[in-house]
Design an enzyme around this catalytic site. Structure first.
Site, PDB file in Angstrom:
ATOM      1  N   HIS A 194      43.542  42.028  42.855  1.00 36.30           N
ATOM      2  CA  HIS A 194      41.985  42.659  41.237  1.00 36.30           C
ATOM      3  C   HIS A 194      42.748  44.044  40.478  1.00 36.30           C
ATOM      4  O   HIS A 194      42.610  44.043  39.749  1.00 36.30           O
ATOM      5  CB  HIS A 194      40.929  42.302  41.586  1.00 36.30           C
ATOM      6  CG  HIS A 194      40.398  40.598  41.658  1.00 36.30           C
ATOM      7  ND1 HIS A 194      38.931  40.849  42.009  1.00 36.30           N
ATOM      8  CD2 HIS A 194      41.482  39.557  41.874  1.00 36.30           C
ATOM      9  CE1 HIS A 194      39.020  39.899  41.665  1.00 36.30           C
ATOM     10  NE2 HIS A 194      40.006  38.667  41.830  1.00 36.30           N
ATOM     11  N   ARG A 214      42.882  39.756  32.751  1.00 35.51           N
ATOM     12  CA  ARG A 214      42.052  40.273  32.651  1.00 35.51           C
ATOM     13  C   ARG A 214      41.915  41.761  33.615  1.00 35.51           C
ATOM     14  O   ARG A 214      40.968  42.362  32.846  1.00 35.51           O
ATOM     15  CB  ARG A 214      40.285  39.394  33.328  1.00 35.51           C
ATOM     16  CG  ARG A 214      40.526  39.001  34.270  1.00 35.51           C
ATOM     17  CD  ARG A 214      39.298  37.946  34.161  1.00 35.51           C
ATOM     18  NE  ARG A 214      38.351  37.643  35.997  1.00 35.51           N
ATOM     19  CZ  ARG A 214      37.372  38.180  36.653  1.00 35.51           C
ATOM     20  NH1 ARG A 214      37.102  39.506  35.942  1.00 35.51           N
ATOM     21  NH2 ARG A 214      37.719  37.822  38.169  1.00 35.51           N
TER      22      ARG A 214
END
Length: 66
Positions: free
Chosen positions: A18, A52
């Protein structure tokens, strides 16, 4: 440089996936030797997911340029 302080394998995986972390920080008194090796292996084998998550990193880079 994006360093991540991790205390378990999940945190090491998420730091790479992430946040595209490129430095893994481990606390000697918090993490045993076996877990540390497992976390390093997980960290090195995990790829950045992009998409994202990339938008957040782009914002950080933009802020750093100011």
């Amino acid at each position: 440089v994006r360093a991540a302080l991790c205390t378990n394998e999940f945190m090491a995986r998420m730091a790479r996936e992430h946040n595209d972390a490129n430095i893994l920080c481990l606390g000697e008194r918090v993490v045993g030797q076996g877990l540390a090796w497992s976390m390093v292996q997980t960290f090195l084998e995990t790829s950045f997911a992009g998409e994202r998550h990339q938008r957040r990193l782009d914002l950080i880079e933009l802020f750093d340029r100011r």
